[in-house]
Design a protein around this motif. Structure first.
Motif, PDB file in Angstrom:
ATOM      1  N   ASP A 198       0.815  -1.226   0.000  1.00 54.77           N
ATOM      2  CA  ASP A 198       0.000   0.000   0.000  1.00 54.77           C
ATOM      3  C   ASP A 198       0.841   1.265   0.000  1.00 54.77           C
ATOM      4  OD1 ASP A 198       1.001  -0.209   2.550  1.00 54.77           O
ATOM      5  OD2 ASP A 198      -0.901   0.143   3.574  1.00 54.77           O
ATOM      6  N   GLY A 199       2.181   1.120  -0.106  1.00 58.95           N
ATOM      7  CA  GLY A 199       3.060   2.271  -0.172  1.00 58.95           C
ATOM      8  C   GLY A 199       3.654   2.686   1.165  1.00 58.95           C
ATOM      9  N   ALA A 200       3.228   2.063   2.255  1.00 63.50           N
ATOM     10  CA  ALA A 200       3.743   2.418   3.581  1.00 63.50           C
ATOM     11  C   ALA A 200       5.102   1.759   3.827  1.00 63.50           C
ATOM     12  CB  ALA A 200       2.747   1.993   4.659  1.00 63.50           C
ATOM     13  N   ASN A 201       5.775   2.197   4.889  1.00 65.56           N
ATOM     14  CA  ASN A 201       7.080   1.650   5.286  1.00 65.56           C
ATOM     15  C   ASN A 201       8.092   1.698   4.146  1.00 65.56           C
ATOM     16  OD1 ASN A 201       6.403   1.027   7.994  1.00 65.56           O
ATOM     17  ND2 ASN A 201       5.405  -0.858   7.328  1.00 65.56           N
ATOM     18  N   HIS A 202       8.098   2.797   3.437  1.00 63.88           N
ATOM     19  CA  HIS A 202       8.983   2.949   2.276  1.00 63.88           C
ATOM     20  C   HIS A 202      10.413   3.227   2.723  1.00 63.88           C
ATOM     21  CE1 HIS A 202      10.883   4.865  -1.201  1.00 63.88           C
ATOM     22  NE2 HIS A 202       9.960   4.288  -1.943  1.00 63.88           N
ATOM     23  N   ARG A 203      11.376   2.588   2.051  1.00 66.37           N
ATOM     24  CA  ARG A 203      12.778   2.926   2.294  1.00 66.37           C
ATOM     25  C   ARG A 203      13.617   2.607   1.062  1.00 66.37           C
ATOM     26  NH1 ARG A 203      16.102  -1.521   4.697  1.00 66.37           N
ATOM     27  NH2 ARG A 203      14.818  -3.418   4.797  1.00 66.37           N
ATOM     28  N   PHE A 204      14.699   3.368   0.894  1.00 62.29           N
ATOM     29  CA  PHE A 204      15.624   3.146  -0.211  1.00 62.29           C
ATOM     30  C   PHE A 204      16.693   2.141   0.211  1.00 62.29           C
ATOM     31  CE2 PHE A 204      14.052   7.519  -0.894  1.00 62.29           C
ATOM     32  CZ  PHE A 204      13.519   7.353  -2.163  1.00 62.29           C
ATOM     33  N   LEU A 205      17.072   1.266  -0.734  1.00 63.80           N
ATOM     34  CA  LEU A 205      18.076   0.254  -0.455  1.00 63.80           C
ATOM     35  C   LEU A 205      19.436   0.592  -1.048  1.00 63.80           C
ATOM     36  CD1 LEU A 205      15.944  -2.978  -1.072  1.00 63.80           C
ATOM     37  CD2 LEU A 205      16.332  -1.754   1.074  1.00 63.80           C
TER      38      LEU A 205
END
Length: 442
Positions: A198-205
């Motif tokens: 749903d787009g939550a808990n987004h982070r870049f790797l």
């Protein structure tokens, strides 16, 4: 999911609904979505308002109901009641619904639950599903989760409701890995990113210092395979999500791309260009010598395993244009399956094993599906440039990316279900492409 199953309190006996027993409550998923089911999802009360690392329990109860509401609404099969139509629910009412009220609200189904802070720092979330007309409990589940996982309890609750009322498999408690993009088209910065569906808990790797493409989850969801232009040499890497480390899949100097894990995680299938031709290879996920699976002039790429690992679908221009082919996992028995005109690319096998999704190229780029034999072709989208489909864990929804026209055109993630009707944009902080939808989380 770090959770302990719970035995929840049962519904208190209710009076027999007038007029005898109603028909079973269920949602049809075979037609369209012209009449989604009205469903009530009030805020989840707490046994005692307490502060937790995730926030106050009363606020979390409201947010949990919002997660369930949004998941079910986004499926296109449910129509949650508006906040003004919902009444406040106190804790004892969770197992003794006010059916007289909900019966007059227009809701056919009711989702109630609760949240409790435990002495060991964990949270208990309970979820109940009721048939309003029959005044009966249909299903209940409970979870004990660390505060950092509280959103997953909401997704698990929505999955319970969705599965019970549709007969389809769950998919809300899953993650997506994709390529986050920024900058002009000629000089795009592309980073690996991960988020909930749903787009939550987004982070870049990754940091964007090298271009990345086509990320895909390993079956155990602990790593991601992708293509990177690290040190300006296109090659395939595996990224470990827990440690943040990565390693090369093969040490060849050849161009390698389009990687994907086998369903059992033992193999990585990929493409390698040698002497003007591109063929499909597989290599043990732990490393080793690549084994060639195709051996024809031209370009063979885009391999995707069937869910049982016995076959691979791929694209090839051996006939003069991009078409879809199927072969056994060892490369034998290669046969063409697409004959609908135009070109076909980026095939991916459904996790249910019954369909193959693809990008159809012919004037525009569109997302389509077909049976594994090539019959029953159906186009689901009708935009200028839609490509790169990826299946939800239950095989009912496809995520893809949509490219806008012109040099300023941005790329966004979208989803569409098998009806082709329920299409929506997936929120991301920046532009997004190349989605890889992961399996259902444990």
């Amino acid at each position: 999911m770090p959770a302990t199953p719970l035995k929840l309190p049962t519904q208190q006996p209710a009076a027999q609904a007038p007029g005898g027993a109603p028909p079973p409550l269920e949602v049809s998923v075979t037609g369209g979505i012209s009449a989604p089911m009205p469903i009530a999802i009030p805020a989840m009360p707490t046994t005692q308002v307490m502060q937790t690392p995730a926030g106050m329990t009363d606020a979390l109860g409201r947010q949990l109901a919002d997660i369930v509401t949004n998941d079910l609404k986004n499926s296109g099969l449910f129509s949650p009641l508006q906040p003004a139509q919902l009444r406040a629910v106190i804790f004892p009412e969770v197992t003794a619904p006010a059916f007289s009220y909900w019966g007059g609200s227009g809701a056919q189904a009711l989702v109630q639950g609760f949240i409790r802070a435990n002495g060991d720092g964990t949270l208990t979330v309970g979820c109940y599903l009721y048939d309003v007309s029959a005044q009966t409990e249909l299903m209940r589940q409970g979870f004990v989760v660390p505060p950092s996982e509280w959103r997953r309890a909401g997704h698990k609750c929505a999955d319970m409701v969705y599965t019970r009322l549709t007969g389809e498999g769950p998919y809300f408690d899953s993650r997506v890995v994709y390529v986050s993009e920024t900058g002009p088209k000629a000089r795009r910065t592309k980073r690996l990113a991960i988020m909930d569906q749903d787009g939550a808990n987004h982070r870049f790797l990754t940091n964007g210092q090298s271009i990345v493409l086509t990320p895909r989850f390993a079956p155990n969801q602990q790593s991601i395979v992708y293509m990177s232009y690290l040190n300006e040499k296109p090659a395939i890497y595996v990224y470990n999500i827990g440690s943040g480390t990565q390693h090369l899949v093969t040490t060849t100097e050849r161009l390698t791309f389009a990687p994907r894990f086998s369903p059992d995680g033992r193999w990585i299938v990929f493409s390698m260009a040698i002497g003007g031709n591109t063929n499909i290879y597989r290599v043990p996920a732990s490393g080793g010598t690549p084994q060639r699976l195709t051996n024809t002039p031209g370009i063979n790429t885009g391999g995707s395993y069937s869910p049982d690992g016995s076959r691979i679908v791929f694209e090839s221009d051996r006939s003069g244009s991009q078409q879809l082919y199927v072969m056994n996992a060892d490369g034998s028995g290669q046969q063409r399956i697409s004959f609908g005109g135009g070109r076909y690319a980026t095939p991916v096998w459904s996790p249910r094993g019954d369909l193959i999704a693809f990008t159809k190229i012919g004037g525009a780029f569109r997302i389509g599906i077909m049976n594994t034999s090539g019959s029953g072709e159906k186009l689901l989208t009708n935009s200028w440039q839609d490509e790169g489909p990826s299946w939800s864990p239950n095989g009912r929804v496809l995520m893809f990316f949509r490219q806008g026209q012109g040099n300023a055109g941005k790329a966004d993630l979208w989803s569409v279900d098998l009806t082709g009707v329920n299409e929506r944009r997936i929120p991301t902080p920046l532009d997004g492409s190349d989605p890889g939808w992961g399996p259902l989380r444990p």
